[in-house]
Design a protein around this motif. Sequence first.
Motif, mmCIF file in Angstrom:
data_model
loop_
_atom_site.group_PDB
_atom_site.id
_atom_site.type_symbol
_atom_site.label_atom_id
_atom_site.label_comp_id
_atom_site.label_asym_id
_atom_site.label_seq_id
_atom_site.Cartn_x
_atom_site.Cartn_y
_atom_site.Cartn_z
ATOM 1 N N PHE A 229 0.739 -0.941 0.106
ATOM 2 C CA PHE A 229 -0.308 -0.406 0.219
ATOM 3 C C PHE A 229 1.113 1.171 -0.368
ATOM 4 C CE2 PHE A 229 -2.847 -3.300 1.602
ATOM 5 C CZ PHE A 229 -3.715 -3.216 1.542
ATOM 6 N N ASP A 230 2.079 1.242 0.498
ATOM 7 C CA ASP A 230 2.939 2.289 0.990
ATOM 8 C C ASP A 230 2.344 3.313 0.817
ATOM 9 O OD1 ASP A 230 5.381 3.843 -0.079
ATOM 10 O OD2 ASP A 230 5.118 4.601 -1.692
ATOM 11 N N GLN A 231 1.690 3.668 2.134
ATOM 12 C CA GLN A 231 1.362 4.882 2.962
ATOM 13 C C GLN A 231 1.480 4.198 4.317
ATOM 14 O OE1 GLN A 231 -3.064 3.725 2.336
ATOM 15 N NE2 GLN A 231 -3.626 4.914 0.673
ATOM 16 N N PRO A 232 1.308 5.371 4.628
ATOM 17 C CA PRO A 232 2.100 5.354 6.477
ATOM 18 C C PRO A 232 0.969 4.589 6.963
ATOM 19 C CG PRO A 232 0.708 7.837 5.623
ATOM 20 C CD PRO A 232 0.389 6.769 4.453
ATOM 21 N N ILE A 233 1.519 3.668 8.215
ATOM 22 C CA ILE A 233 1.029 3.162 8.890
ATOM 23 C C ILE A 233 1.530 3.495 10.613
ATOM 24 C CG2 ILE A 233 1.266 0.475 9.520
ATOM 25 C CD1 ILE A 233 3.308 0.367 6.923
ATOM 26 N N VAL A 234 -0.308 2.655 11.007
ATOM 27 C CA VAL A 234 -0.394 2.378 13.015
ATOM 28 C C VAL A 234 -0.315 1.809 12.642
ATOM 29 C CG1 VAL A 234 -1.587 3.286 14.548
ATOM 30 C CG2 VAL A 234 -0.968 5.020 11.736
ATOM 31 N N LEU A 235 0.197 1.040 14.038
ATOM 32 C CA LEU A 235 0.225 -0.600 14.741
ATOM 33 C C LEU A 235 -0.725 -0.170 15.326
ATOM 34 C CD1 LEU A 235 4.388 -0.911 14.749
ATOM 35 C CD2 LEU A 235 2.584 -1.606 12.922
ATOM 36 N N ALA A 236 -1.409 -1.650 15.921
ATOM 37 C CA ALA A 236 -2.130 -0.978 17.344
ATOM 38 C C ALA A 236 -2.591 -2.516 17.788
ATOM 39 C CB ALA A 236 -3.507 -0.116 16.370
ATOM 40 N N GLY A 237 -3.279 -2.622 19.120
ATOM 41 C CA GLY A 237 -2.880 -3.916 19.394
ATOM 42 C C GLY A 237 -4.140 -3.703 20.486
ATOM 43 N N ASP A 238 -4.376 -5.000 21.336
ATOM 44 C CA ASP A 238 -4.901 -4.803 22.452
ATOM 45 C C ASP A 238 -4.348 -6.380 23.572
ATOM 46 O OD1 ASP A 238 -7.300 -7.434 23.293
ATOM 47 O OD2 ASP A 238 -7.177 -6.678 21.163
ATOM 48 N N SER A 239 -3.996 -6.351 24.254
ATOM 49 C CA SER A 239 -3.785 -7.332 25.437
ATOM 50 C C SER A 239 -1.819 -8.174 24.920
ATOM 51 C CB SER A 239 -4.179 -8.696 25.992
ATOM 52 O OG SER A 239 -4.114 -8.934 26.718
ATOM 53 N N ALA A 240 -2.158 -9.117 24.362
ATOM 54 C CA ALA A 240 -1.299 -10.363 23.896
ATOM 55 C C ALA A 240 -0.590 -9.046 22.029
ATOM 56 C CB ALA A 240 -0.937 -11.043 23.468
ATOM 57 N N GLY A 241 -1.549 -8.279 21.803
ATOM 58 C CA GLY A 241 -1.914 -8.232 20.764
ATOM 59 C C GLY A 241 -0.935 -6.518 20.648
ATOM 60 N N GLY A 242 -1.124 -5.404 21.573
ATOM 61 C CA GLY A 242 -0.230 -4.788 21.866
ATOM 62 C C GLY A 242 1.081 -5.587 21.636
ATOM 63 N N ASN A 243 1.578 -5.908 22.892
ATOM 64 C CA ASN A 243 2.558 -6.446 22.893
ATOM 65 C C ASN A 243 3.862 -6.731 21.779
ATOM 66 O OD1 ASN A 243 5.054 -9.423 23.276
ATOM 67 N ND2 ASN A 243 4.773 -8.478 25.267
ATOM 68 N N LEU A 244 2.691 -7.315 21.047
ATOM 69 C CA LEU A 244 2.916 -8.441 19.297
ATOM 70 C C LEU A 244 3.347 -6.353 18.439
ATOM 71 C CD1 LEU A 244 0.963 -11.651 18.951
ATOM 72 C CD2 LEU A 244 3.704 -10.951 18.909
ATOM 73 N N MET A 245 2.696 -6.107 18.192
ATOM 74 C CA MET A 245 2.737 -5.257 17.721
ATOM 75 C C MET A 245 3.818 -4.087 18.009
ATOM 76 S SD MET A 245 1.290 -4.584 14.578
ATOM 77 C CE MET A 245 1.757 -6.493 14.624
ATOM 78 N N ALA A 246 4.195 -3.534 19.643
ATOM 79 C CA ALA A 246 5.418 -3.032 20.000
ATOM 80 C C ALA A 246 6.181 -3.453 19.582
ATOM 81 C CB ALA A 246 5.450 -2.487 22.055
ATOM 82 N N CYS A 247 6.079 -5.039 19.365
ATOM 83 C CA CYS A 247 7.688 -5.535 19.377
ATOM 84 C C CYS A 247 7.503 -5.067 17.529
ATOM 85 C CB CYS A 247 7.320 -7.035 19.427
ATOM 86 S SG CYS A 247 7.123 -8.014 21.765
ATOM 87 N N VAL A 248 6.869 -5.333 17.229
ATOM 88 C CA VAL A 248 6.677 -5.002 15.224
ATOM 89 C C VAL A 248 7.997 -3.395 15.088
ATOM 90 C CG1 VAL A 248 5.987 -4.526 12.961
ATOM 91 C CG2 VAL A 248 4.799 -6.688 14.291
#
Length: 308
Positions: A140-159
């Motif tokens: 898509f070559d657009q701005p990206i916002v990473l988001a997630g809750d709980s375990a998903g918050g962990n994973l997106m922060a790691c990304v």
Amino acid sequence: MPDYSQLIDAETWDFIRKTAAAYPDDAVDLDVNGQRRVYDAMCEVFYHGRPEGVTVEDREVEGVPVRVYTAGEPTCTVVYAHGGGFVVGGLDSHDDVCAEICDQTGYRVVAVDYRLAPEHRHPAAFDDCWRATQWVEQTFDQPIVLAGDSAGGNLMACVAHHARGRLHNVIGQVLIYPGLGGDGTGASYSEHANAPMLTKADLDFYRGIRTGGTEPKGDPTYAPLQDDDFSDLPRTVIFTAECDPISSDGPVYARKLREADVPVHLVNEPGLVHGYLRARHMSARAEASFERIVLAIEALGQGLWVHD
């Protein structure tokens, strides 16, 4: 110990009781497949459908199943990772959450169906989220916002940590009651060890399943707080719940980002509990927090920082 009868309001208690009726405490005694069935059934109880105008496409990218939500002509893509202790949950468990984020921001949302433990232990979930995020940037070559809750918050922060020097479009992250790898000494781990919705014993149980019993050390793909470099991370907004044993992770992570001159904003939601996203249609407090979450995603996607 906290007096939850005073801290938590009646609407949120209704949510807690409704959750318990569908997902009782003894669900952890079931095998993993049984836990997943019960969790999925509980999520269906709270499911509110997709807003009109949101279109959905299920795809497999780089070997990872994803669900792509669109409404109109998006100018940003949100990569979303669901919660569930790295053991339960999937595309359907957070389908309406992702659809509402898409509807309210106008952004594309790509939900990642990462592999779950114990069949796939760390780093499988991280690897899937990373591959999906790479695909989003390349496609898509657009701005990206990473988001997630709980375990998903962990994973997106790691990304976000891993993306430095590798991806160029990640401009923000929104982490919702995330488990970031705190050492367990934060006040919330003891004060809210027996909180409704998530206990410290639950955390220990899921950590053991995710790792097989041996927790990695110094591995920022496992937990962002295990990193020793917090510079050059994207602008970050963190939402924690007051009545949650992992709420102490948020301030620790925020402090490390501030020390590295990364813009960060922390919101500790009073009287809310882990998993409150599902309560957004029955609790005024949860609804207000979800509005703040969506606004944070929207602002970051526009390159705006509105928290100074």
